[in-house]
Design an enzyme around this catalytic site. Structure first.
Site, PDB file in Angstrom:
ATOM      1  N   GLY A 176     -13.164  -3.761   0.039  1.00 35.98           N
ATOM      2  CA  GLY A 176     -14.574  -3.223   0.500  1.00 35.98           C
ATOM      3  C   GLY A 176     -15.223  -2.590  -0.335  1.00 35.98           C
ATOM      4  O   GLY A 176     -16.132  -2.549  -1.206  1.00 35.98           O
ATOM      5  N   LYS A 235     -19.122 -17.590   0.555  1.00 34.04           N
ATOM      6  CA  LYS A 235     -20.545 -16.728   0.836  1.00 34.04           C
ATOM      7  C   LYS A 235     -21.231 -16.098  -0.481  1.00 34.04           C
ATOM      8  O   LYS A 235     -21.004 -15.027  -0.570  1.00 34.04           O
ATOM      9  CB  LYS A 235     -20.699 -16.606   2.022  1.00 34.04           C
ATOM     10  CG  LYS A 235     -20.442 -17.130   3.498  1.00 34.04           C
ATOM     11  CD  LYS A 235     -21.137 -16.947   4.837  1.00 34.04           C
ATOM     12  CE  LYS A 235     -20.196 -17.575   6.123  1.00 34.04           C
ATOM     13  NZ  LYS A 235     -20.575 -16.740   6.954  1.00 34.04           N
ATOM     14  N   GLY A 272     -11.187  -8.431  -2.658  1.00 29.96           N
ATOM     15  CA  GLY A 272     -11.113 -10.634  -1.872  1.00 29.96           C
ATOM     16  C   GLY A 272      -9.916 -10.946  -2.045  1.00 29.96           C
ATOM     17  O   GLY A 272      -8.821 -10.771  -2.408  1.00 29.96           O
ATOM     18  N   ARG A 280       0.719  -0.882   0.712  1.00 31.24           N
ATOM     19  CA  ARG A 280       0.174   0.309   0.040  1.00 31.24           C
ATOM     20  C   ARG A 280       0.571   1.567  -0.016  1.00 31.24           C
ATOM     21  O   ARG A 280       0.590   2.311  -0.537  1.00 31.24           O
ATOM     22  CB  ARG A 280      -0.917  -0.476   1.624  1.00 31.24           C
ATOM     23  CG  ARG A 280      -2.053  -1.209   1.098  1.00 31.24           C
ATOM     24  CD  ARG A 280      -2.646  -1.172   2.162  1.00 31.24           C
ATOM     25  NE  ARG A 280      -4.220  -1.946   2.195  1.00 31.24           N
ATOM     26  CZ  ARG A 280      -4.805  -2.680   2.997  1.00 31.24           C
ATOM     27  NH1 ARG A 280      -4.609  -2.209   3.956  1.00 31.24           N
ATOM     28  NH2 ARG A 280      -5.400  -2.757   2.357  1.00 31.24           N
TER      29      ARG A 280
HETATM   30  P1  AMP Z   1     -14.287 -14.295   0.335  1.00 36.84           P
HETATM   31  O1  AMP Z   1     -14.299 -13.656   1.211  1.00 36.84           O
HETATM   32  O2  AMP Z   1     -16.078 -14.224   0.064  1.00 36.84           O
HETATM   33  O3  AMP Z   1     -13.945 -13.814  -1.295  1.00 36.84           O
HETATM   34  O4  AMP Z   1     -13.920 -15.653  -0.129  1.00 36.84           O
HETATM   35  C1  AMP Z   1     -12.821 -16.157  -0.227  1.00 36.84           C
HETATM   36  C2  AMP Z   1     -12.911 -17.365   0.891  1.00 36.84           C
HETATM   37  O5  AMP Z   1     -12.957 -18.277   0.525  1.00 36.84           O
HETATM   38  C3  AMP Z   1     -11.413 -18.694   0.724  1.00 36.84           C
HETATM   39  O6  AMP Z   1     -10.704 -18.360   2.359  1.00 36.84           O
HETATM   40  C4  AMP Z   1     -11.145 -19.723   0.416  1.00 36.84           C
HETATM   41  O7  AMP Z   1     -10.744 -21.414   1.486  1.00 36.84           O
HETATM   42  C5  AMP Z   1     -12.665 -19.513   0.377  1.00 36.84           C
HETATM   43  N1  AMP Z   1     -13.245 -21.036  -0.243  1.00 36.84           N
HETATM   44  C6  AMP Z   1     -13.623 -21.240  -1.692  1.00 36.84           C
HETATM   45  N2  AMP Z   1     -14.039 -22.241  -2.321  1.00 36.84           N
HETATM   46  C7  AMP Z   1     -14.512 -22.886  -0.657  1.00 36.84           C
HETATM   47  C8  AMP Z   1     -15.165 -23.847  -0.517  1.00 36.84           C
HETATM   48  N3  AMP Z   1     -15.568 -25.143  -1.548  1.00 36.84           N
HETATM   49  N4  AMP Z   1     -15.649 -24.354   0.891  1.00 36.84           N
HETATM   50  C9  AMP Z   1     -15.338 -23.724   0.895  1.00 36.84           C
HETATM   51  N5  AMP Z   1     -14.705 -22.626   1.785  1.00 36.84           N
HETATM   52  C10 AMP Z   1     -14.110 -21.985   0.323  1.00 36.84           C
END
Ligand code: AMP
Length: 417
Positions: free
Chosen positions: A398, A219, A375, A36
């Protein structure tokens, strides 16, 4: 008045620059990743090279009062080293008038952490836990009122204002948004901010078609607004990662112990119905790598995504899905990627995410515009060495997510107004 950093005459002028120096520090207050700080250098160096002087301001961490561990003094030597000048330090961002006034062309001053003052975030502090709504409202009004004086003090240090802190652009904070209104004179974006805005425009306003978005991550709940926004814009929507299993279960598939959110199944079905209505092609994994534990030494196998046995969970996209996705990505002129398609932190489950990074690199080489926005996909492309092989990698998690949701970011709107 909004100006352009490239054409602005900084000679003999003082520029107050909002940067994002919110870097990670270890227990000895050493910087563990200076990305950064480096990201702000083109803007800071431009001002100095043109004969201006700098007042640099940032937050660090989430202090709720003055706390030595959140002092920006910890990063002062690194800023000096990267900028190539001995940067001065103001112990209190609100009492730097004399130091700012004494700055000569080519000199720089770093202000202490802005968040040592509640006015930066504009939120009251120290409210009693049982405060009534009325009391909360009154306290907020007091902070908002004193915020005007807080930002005026900062603005008065300088002749012009530059916002180069994309990471805080989605917050209506004092130094990142409110200040622009009280800078009667010149305000502009720094290079990093200009780059992020252009990247957002390239996918939201000027996208070439076919346009494909790959939305992964854990999620559905945290990406619902992005998915909905993408349905309005894309030709193809690839839904990967943990969030895919909510869609598969909602359609009657067996997902074993895979991550999912039952309460979001109606939303998933609604997204599928809307996509059909709009003619957007949806690609959810048809084949999955499953594991019998969430660890590197788990047993694994590849199965159909809707036939995952109990005791097993989906951890990465299977080869058949990756092949389908590759064809879609390579046939696109614009590609946006947000969120890994598997548990990429565990090398055994990172193959899918690695392949997507490679597909984006290949699409870029073929002339597509590719944006990795927000992300963990940013961490993934950087770790995997693909950052220079795609068109743009966003720095603001974010902020990028909110921009992709179609929201106007206060930090951007304030400079443009
Ligand atoms: P996000 O912050 O919503 O972009 O989510 C990122 C996280 O999603 C990472 O830490 C990944 O390990 C997790 N992730 C991706 N695929 C899966 C999966 N099939 N099961 C559990 N976690 C997952």
């Amino acid at each position: 008045m909004q100006c352009k950093i490239d054409s602005y005459d900084f000679k003999g002028k003082k520029a107050i620059v909002r940067v994002d120096f919110n870097v990670p520090l270890n227990e000895n207050f050493e910087i563990t990743d200076d990305t950064r700080i480096r990201a702000a250098m083109p803007t800071l160096k431009k001002v100095l090279a043109e004969g201006g002087s700098l007042i640099i301001m940032s937050h660090l961490g989430r202090p709720k009062k003055v706390e030595a561990k959140f002092s920006l003094k910890h990063i002062l030597p690194r800023v000096s080293e990267l900028l190539g000048v001995e940067v001065q330090f103001a112990d209190d961002c609100q009492k730097a008038q004399a130091q700012a006034a004494a700055l000569k062309p080519g000199e720089a001053l770093l202000l202490e952490n802005l968040r040592f003052y509640a006015e930066e975030e504009g939120k009251p502090r120290g409210l009693a836990e049982d405060a009534t709504d009325e009391e909360k409202k009154a306290a907020k009004a007091v902070v908002k009122e004193s915020q005007k004086g807080f930002v005026k003090t900062l603005a008065d240090y300088a002749d012009c204002y530059i916002n180069d802190a994309f990471g805080t652009a989605h917050r209506a904070h004092g130094s990142a948004a409110v200040i622009a209104k009280c800078c009667p004179d010149d305000r502009m974006f720094g290079y990093r901010m200009e780059g992020e805005i252009k990247a957002i425009d390239n996918v939201l306003k000027n996208a070439q078609h076919p346009f494909t978005a790959i939305i992964g991550g854990s999620k559905v709940s945290s990406k619902l607004a992005v998915l909905e926004s993408m349905l309005e814009r894309v030709d193809n929507l690839i839904i990967g990662g943990g969030m895919g299993y909510t869609f598969i279960k909602a359609q009657g598939g067996k997902i074993g112990n895979s991550l999912h959110e039952d309460e979001l199944m109606p939303n998933a079905l609604e997204i599928l119905a809307k996509a059909k209505e709009k003619g957007v092609n949806i690609y959810i994994s048809t084949q999955t790598l499953i594991a019998d534990a969430f660890s590197a030494d788990a047993n694994t196998k590849v199965v159909s995504s809707d036939q995952i046995p109990e005791g097993w969970e989906g951890v990465d996209a299977g080869p058949e899905s990756l092949k389908t996705w590759k064809d879609v990505i390579l046939g696109s002129k614009t590609v946006l990627w947000n969120g890994p398609v598997g548990v990429f932190e565990i090398p055994q489950f990172a193959k899918g995410t690695l392949e997507i990074a490679q597909d984006l690199a290949d699409a870029t080489a073929k002339g597509a515009y590719t944006l990795v926005g927000g992300g963990d996909s940013v961490a993934a492309v950087t770790q995997m060495g693909f950052a220079k092989k795609v068109s743009y990698v966003s720095t603001g998690g974010g902020a990028m997510l909110e921009a992709l949701e179609g929201k106007e970011l206060p930090g951007i709107a304030a400079v443009k107004e």
